[in-house]
Design an enzyme around this catalytic site. Structure first.
Site, PDB file in Angstrom:
ATOM      1  N   CYS A 197       0.801  -1.236   0.000  1.00 34.00           N
ATOM      2  CA  CYS A 197       0.000   0.000   0.000  1.00 34.00           C
ATOM      3  C   CYS A 197       0.831   1.281   0.000  1.00 34.00           C
ATOM      4  O   CYS A 197       0.408   2.299  -0.556  1.00 34.00           O
ATOM      5  CB  CYS A 197      -0.938   0.028   1.213  1.00 34.00           C
ATOM      6  SG  CYS A 197      -1.629  -1.570   1.673  1.00 34.00           S
ATOM      7  N   CYS A 244       1.589   3.703  -3.121  1.00 33.73           N
ATOM      8  CA  CYS A 244       0.582   4.630  -3.664  1.00 33.73           C
ATOM      9  C   CYS A 244       0.063   5.606  -2.607  1.00 33.73           C
ATOM     10  O   CYS A 244      -0.267   6.744  -2.925  1.00 33.73           O
ATOM     11  CB  CYS A 244      -0.596   3.856  -4.245  1.00 33.73           C
ATOM     12  SG  CYS A 244      -0.129   2.921  -5.712  1.00 33.73           S
ATOM     13  N   HIS A 245      -0.064   5.159  -1.350  1.00 33.83           N
ATOM     14  CA  HIS A 245      -0.687   6.021  -0.334  1.00 33.83           C
ATOM     15  C   HIS A 245       0.336   6.726   0.561  1.00 33.83           C
ATOM     16  O   HIS A 245      -0.043   7.627   1.317  1.00 33.83           O
ATOM     17  CB  HIS A 245      -1.630   5.191   0.549  1.00 33.83           C
ATOM     18  CG  HIS A 245      -2.785   4.603  -0.213  1.00 33.83           C
ATOM     19  ND1 HIS A 245      -3.912   5.325  -0.516  1.00 33.83           N
ATOM     20  CD2 HIS A 245      -2.974   3.369  -0.738  1.00 33.83           C
ATOM     21  CE1 HIS A 245      -4.761   4.549  -1.204  1.00 33.83           C
ATOM     22  NE2 HIS A 245      -4.207   3.361  -1.355  1.00 33.83           N
ATOM     23  N   MET A 298      -7.479   1.485  -7.729  1.00 34.75           N
ATOM     24  CA  MET A 298      -7.086   0.705  -6.540  1.00 34.75           C
ATOM     25  C   MET A 298      -7.287  -0.788  -6.857  1.00 34.75           C
ATOM     26  O   MET A 298      -8.379  -1.200  -7.247  1.00 34.75           O
ATOM     27  CB  MET A 298      -7.997   1.151  -5.381  1.00 34.75           C
ATOM     28  CG  MET A 298      -8.077   0.198  -4.234  1.00 34.75           C
ATOM     29  SD  MET A 298      -6.795   0.497  -2.994  1.00 34.75           S
ATOM     30  CE  MET A 298      -7.229  -0.781  -1.823  1.00 34.75           C
ATOM     31  N   HIS A 346       6.183  11.715 -11.103  1.00 35.39           N
ATOM     32  CA  HIS A 346       6.332  10.258 -11.004  1.00 35.39           C
ATOM     33  C   HIS A 346       7.388   9.770 -11.999  1.00 35.39           C
ATOM     34  O   HIS A 346       8.556   9.924 -11.741  1.00 35.39           O
ATOM     35  CB  HIS A 346       4.965   9.592 -11.204  1.00 35.39           C
ATOM     36  CG  HIS A 346       4.956   8.151 -10.856  1.00 35.39           C
ATOM     37  ND1 HIS A 346       5.025   7.702  -9.556  1.00 35.39           N
ATOM     38  CD2 HIS A 346       4.898   7.039 -11.622  1.00 35.39           C
ATOM     39  CE1 HIS A 346       5.013   6.381  -9.550  1.00 35.39           C
ATOM     40  NE2 HIS A 346       4.943   5.957 -10.787  1.00 35.39           N
ATOM     41  N   HIS A 363       1.080   8.131 -17.298  1.00 36.70           N
ATOM     42  CA  HIS A 363       2.051   7.149 -16.783  1.00 36.70           C
ATOM     43  C   HIS A 363       2.920   6.681 -17.951  1.00 36.70           C
ATOM     44  O   HIS A 363       2.621   5.675 -18.591  1.00 36.70           O
ATOM     45  CB  HIS A 363       1.314   5.971 -16.132  1.00 36.70           C
ATOM     46  CG  HIS A 363       2.230   5.090 -15.330  1.00 36.70           C
ATOM     47  ND1 HIS A 363       3.021   4.132 -15.899  1.00 36.70           N
ATOM     48  CD2 HIS A 363       2.494   5.036 -13.998  1.00 36.70           C
ATOM     49  CE1 HIS A 363       3.728   3.521 -14.954  1.00 36.70           C
ATOM     50  NE2 HIS A 363       3.427   4.056 -13.791  1.00 36.70           N
TER      51      HIS A 363
HETATM   52 FE1  DHE Z   1       6.857   1.387 -10.809  1.00 34.38          FE
HETATM   53  C1  DHE Z   1       9.266   2.756 -12.882  1.00 34.38           C
HETATM   54  C2  DHE Z   1       7.187   4.004  -8.687  1.00 34.38           C
HETATM   55  C3  DHE Z   1       4.049   0.369  -9.193  1.00 34.38           C
HETATM   56  C4  DHE Z   1       6.994  -1.552 -12.476  1.00 34.38           C
HETATM   57  N1  DHE Z   1       8.009   3.076 -10.792  1.00 34.38           N
HETATM   58  C5  DHE Z   1       8.917   3.475 -11.764  1.00 34.38           C
HETATM   59  C6  DHE Z   1       9.452   4.758 -11.395  1.00 34.38           C
HETATM   60  C7  DHE Z   1       8.872   5.100 -10.196  1.00 34.38           C
HETATM   61  C8  DHE Z   1       7.966   4.046  -9.830  1.00 34.38           C
HETATM   62  C9  DHE Z   1       9.130   6.362  -9.397  1.00 34.38           C
HETATM   63  C10 DHE Z   1      10.472   5.564 -12.197  1.00 34.38           C
HETATM   64  C11 DHE Z   1      11.876   5.177 -11.857  1.00 34.38           C
HETATM   65  C12 DHE Z   1      12.896   5.921 -12.714  1.00 34.38           C
HETATM   66  O1  DHE Z   1      12.718   6.040 -13.927  1.00 34.38           O
HETATM   67  O2  DHE Z   1      13.898   6.395 -12.153  1.00 34.38           O
HETATM   68  N2  DHE Z   1       5.775   2.078  -9.230  1.00 34.38           N
HETATM   69  C13 DHE Z   1       6.098   3.148  -8.474  1.00 34.38           C
HETATM   70  C14 DHE Z   1       5.146   3.318  -7.404  1.00 34.38           C
HETATM   71  O3  DHE Z   1       5.205   4.160  -6.472  1.00 34.38           O
HETATM   72  C15 DHE Z   1       4.027   2.376  -7.633  1.00 34.38           C
HETATM   73  C16 DHE Z   1       2.834   3.147  -8.176  1.00 34.38           C
HETATM   74  C17 DHE Z   1       3.532   1.631  -6.394  1.00 34.38           C
HETATM   75  C18 DHE Z   1       4.576   0.825  -5.642  1.00 34.38           C
HETATM   76  O4  DHE Z   1       4.316   0.489  -4.495  1.00 34.38           O
HETATM   77  O5  DHE Z   1       5.655   0.539  -6.143  1.00 34.38           O
HETATM   78  C19 DHE Z   1       4.641   1.505  -8.744  1.00 34.38           C
HETATM   79  N3  DHE Z   1       5.691  -0.299 -10.854  1.00 34.38           N
HETATM   80  C20 DHE Z   1       4.594  -0.508 -10.123  1.00 34.38           C
HETATM   81  C21 DHE Z   1       4.016  -1.802 -10.382  1.00 34.38           C
HETATM   82  O6  DHE Z   1       2.973  -2.287  -9.851  1.00 34.38           O
HETATM   83  C22 DHE Z   1       4.865  -2.466 -11.405  1.00 34.38           C
HETATM   84  C23 DHE Z   1       4.070  -2.706 -12.695  1.00 34.38           C
HETATM   85  C24 DHE Z   1       5.446  -3.784 -10.911  1.00 34.38           C
HETATM   86  C25 DHE Z   1       6.232  -3.643  -9.636  1.00 34.38           C
HETATM   87  O7  DHE Z   1       7.448  -3.679  -9.724  1.00 34.38           O
HETATM   88  O8  DHE Z   1       5.637  -3.408  -8.582  1.00 34.38           O
HETATM   89  C26 DHE Z   1       5.935  -1.397 -11.617  1.00 34.38           C
HETATM   90  N4  DHE Z   1       7.935   0.734 -12.406  1.00 34.38           N
HETATM   91  C27 DHE Z   1       7.866  -0.544 -12.895  1.00 34.38           C
HETATM   92  C28 DHE Z   1       8.832  -0.679 -13.972  1.00 34.38           C
HETATM   93  C29 DHE Z   1       9.469   0.571 -14.106  1.00 34.38           C
HETATM   94  C30 DHE Z   1       8.890   1.428 -13.099  1.00 34.38           C
HETATM   95  C31 DHE Z   1       9.054  -1.939 -14.801  1.00 34.38           C
HETATM   96  C32 DHE Z   1      10.573   0.954 -15.104  1.00 34.38           C
HETATM   97  C33 DHE Z   1       9.988   1.299 -16.434  1.00 34.38           C
HETATM   98  C34 DHE Z   1      11.038   1.669 -17.438  1.00 34.38           C
HETATM   99  O9  DHE Z   1      10.968   1.166 -18.580  1.00 34.38           O
HETATM  100  O10 DHE Z   1      11.932   2.451 -17.110  1.00 34.38           O
END
Ligand code: DHE
Length: 556
Positions: free
Chosen positions: A44, A47-48, A95, A334, A377
């Site tokens: 959680c 996101c929160h 959510m 983000h 996003h």
């Molecule tokens: Fe991510 C990138 C944060 C949920 C997979 N994710 C990022 C970035 C951030 C972020 C800040 C950019 C990093 C950068 O470029 O320096 N992500 C978050 C969250 O806060 C969020 C919403 C909730 C959490 O608790 O993490 C979240 N993200 C997810 C997922 O549910 C995903 C699909 C699977 C997982 O890992 O939890 C996911 N995020 C990814 C991926 C990237 C990413 C694969 C990189 C993408 C790219 O091609 O650069």
């Protein structure tokens, strides 16, 4: 008045004529509290927020709070029954239905409903001494190879995140076989490569950073450190003369930027990001670090501070005494990526449906562009040189079915610069897109939709023609790759795309669960034929995939 009474008065909320009180929240035993705190952190907090003041998701503290649109949030006022149902079933706003998807049991969703009605516990801090204690150089620099030990084409390796088992699979992109599986942090989030591609820098959600040496015959971790308790971003220095000298981690908690030695991960500097929101001047302890990119114009990182809406240009020349230029942008920052010239960085401000653009050469905000969709996003976005609009950068949205193209060439195509020049509608209702990707050599842009509630829409690849900027085709994922060993858990996918080094193939993952290995599907990037399904019992919950050549060169 008793001290306890004074303290608890801070959490009183008014609902009509009834006064609700944090002390009235359902009581939890010490064991329940411990379990719920862990689930909250794992599922959680992203996101929160740790302090539950909201970001991508809303405010979920016991006391009431009015958001900018005038809506009131507060878990005591919502009550146990409503909370239980939201946590179990999810909401159309994005959510996840944690109970419905099988990720939490019914009892766990009830526990979490009670937990969020209580005041959040104070999350832990980290000192430099804590960082140093966790730092390990596993293979010293002078014991590492001096040239590649492998005969494989290591510049076409893919680092594949095996999210739920906290590991990275290094996959040979030519042979489509796993070269090695390397341990990483918990629920590893992203991977970035050094400018020469050799080192893979990995960040776990638990703030554990590690680095893998791809010159080894069997790539292994050479150093690791736990820099914070919750993190999402990592990068290295890429400016001329500083290539690979430093690494940087962006932490969610404690909200901070941690600079590390690029070869050993020795911790060098912590900088807290707590600050004032750029617009309302509200002090924000939980000002988390979202995306980070390394400038090609200056010895700087472009660091996006989510809650305050500031982009920090962090100059690492004097690493112990850094200078920071704070740019006012928008909230909540983000993810984002470079335009094709790598001069402009475009980042989603998802609470305001804005894409902010920062000029890395001039060091200033260029524009805040309404994205014309809900919750942009981009991942890192996709760059296209359009015959009609000139160079454009595209992003999708989590909350609506819009993929939009923004003009990025103020010199050659002034009239199109810094506005949405084309809106592409994905078929069917709702958003759910997380990532889009292209390659200069491909005719197409690829988009996923793993968080759309509709099963059919969730399990298709959306192929956009670069020439017409319209959806040319949808490719349903073959049913056999979506089968789960646990009937209660649905396999999601496709999720995330990455191209091979020469841009002829695009890879996507099926996002399963811990019990079921799932495939990586390799498509021909031009004929759109499924060329190969990489299936291996070690492929558990593959999410992000990062090709060495494309990641080191910021090609997308
Ligand atoms: Fe991510 C990138 C944060 C949920 C997979 N994710 C990022 C970035 C951030 C972020 C800040 C950019 C990093 C950068 O470029 O320096 N992500 C978050 C969250 O806060 C969020 C919403 C909730 C959490 O608790 O993490 C979240 N993200 C997810 C997922 O549910 C995903 C699909 C699977 C997982 O890992 O939890 C996911 N995020 C990814 C991926 C990237 C990413 C694969 C990189 C993408 C790219 O091609 O650069």
């Amino acid at each position: 008045m008793k001290l306890t009474k004074i303290l608890s008065m801070t959490a009183v909320v008014a609902l009509g004529t009834v006064a609700l009180h944090a002390a009235d929240a359902p009581k939890l035993s010490a064991d329940e509290m411990k379990k719920a705190t862990q689930i909250y952190f794992d599922r959680c907090a992203g996101c929160h927020g740790m302090l539950r003041k909201g970001a991508l998701g809303p405010w979920i503290r016991p006391e009431s709070h009015k958001d900018k649109k005038g809506a009131t949030h507060g878990t005591l006022a919502l009550g146990f029954e409503t909370l239980k149902s939201i946590i179990f079933n999810g909401t159309p706003g994005g959510m996840p239905g944690w109970g419905k998807s099988g990720e939490l049991t019914k009892e766990e969703t009830e526990l979490m409903a009670k937990y969020v009605m209580n005041t959040p516990p104070q999350p832990p801090e980290k000192t430099m001494a804590d960082l140093k204690k966790s730092w390990k150089v596993l293979i010293p620099v002078d014991k590492r190879p001096t040239k590649p030990e492998t005969t494989r084409n290591w510049k076409n390796y893919f680092s594949v995140i095996l999210r739920d088992i906290g590991k990275i699979a290094i996959v040979d992109g030519d042979k489509k076989e796993i070269v090695s599986v390397v341990p990483s942090g918990f629920a590893t989030h992203i991977v970035r490569n050094s400018k020469d591609g050799r080192y893979v820098y990995v960040i776990g959600r638990d703030g554990k950073a590690s680095m893998i040496d791809l010159w080894m015959k069997e790539p292994k971790n050479v150093a690791e450190i736990r820099v914070c308790n919750d993190a999402r971003s990592i990068d290295t220095s890429k400016y001329e003369g500083y290539e690979g000298k430093y690494a940087v981690v962006g932490c969610y908690w404690p909200p901070s930027i941690v600079t590390l030695d690029g070869k050993t991960l020795e911790p060098l500097k912590q900088v807290a990001t707590a600050s004032y929101t750029y617009d309302e001047g509200v002090f924000t302890r939980e000002a988390r670090v979202a995306s980070i990119v390394a400038s090609h114009f200056k010895p700087e990182w472009i660091i996006n501070i989510k809650e305050t809406g500031q982009v920090w240009l962090y100059n690492y020349t004097d690493v112990k005494n850094p200078t920071i230029k704070m740019i006012e942008a928008e909230r909540f920052l983000h993810d984002g990526g470079w335009d094709s010239s790598k001069r402009y960085f475009l980042v989603a401000a998802n609470a305001r449906n804005i894409v902010s653009v920062v000029d890395a050469k001039e060091g200033k905000l260029v524009a805040n562009i309404p994205s014309q969709g809900t919750k942009p996003h981009p991942g890192r976005g996709a760059n296209v040189n359009s015959s009609k609009f000139g160079p454009v950068w595209l992003t999708g949205h989590i909350g609506s079915n819009d993929i939009v193209a923004i003009g990025t060439d103020p010199e050659g195509h002034k009239d199109n610069a810094w506005k949405v020049v084309k809106k592409i509608k994905l078929p069917g209702e709702g958003g759910g897109n997380l990532f889009i990707k292209t390659h200069p050599k491909s005719k197409y842009i690829f988009a996923d939709r793993p968080v759309n509630p509709d099963r059919k829409l969730q399990t298709q690849i959306y192929v956009i023609d670069k020439d017409t900027l319209e959806v040319a085709k949808t490719l349903p994922i073959p049913e056999k790759y979506l089968k789960s060993a646990d009937p209660k858990v649905k396999m999601r996918g496709p999720v995330h795309f990455e191209f091979n080094a020469d841009g002829t193939e695009v890879w996507t993952s099926i996002w399963g669960n811990k019990k079921t290995p799932s495939a990586i599907l390799v498509y021909d990037a031009n004929t759109l034929k499924l060329k190969k399904a990489i299936e291996d019992p070690r492929l558990i919950t593959p999410t992000g995939k990062f090709n060495v050549t494309n990641t080191m060169g910021d090609i997308y």
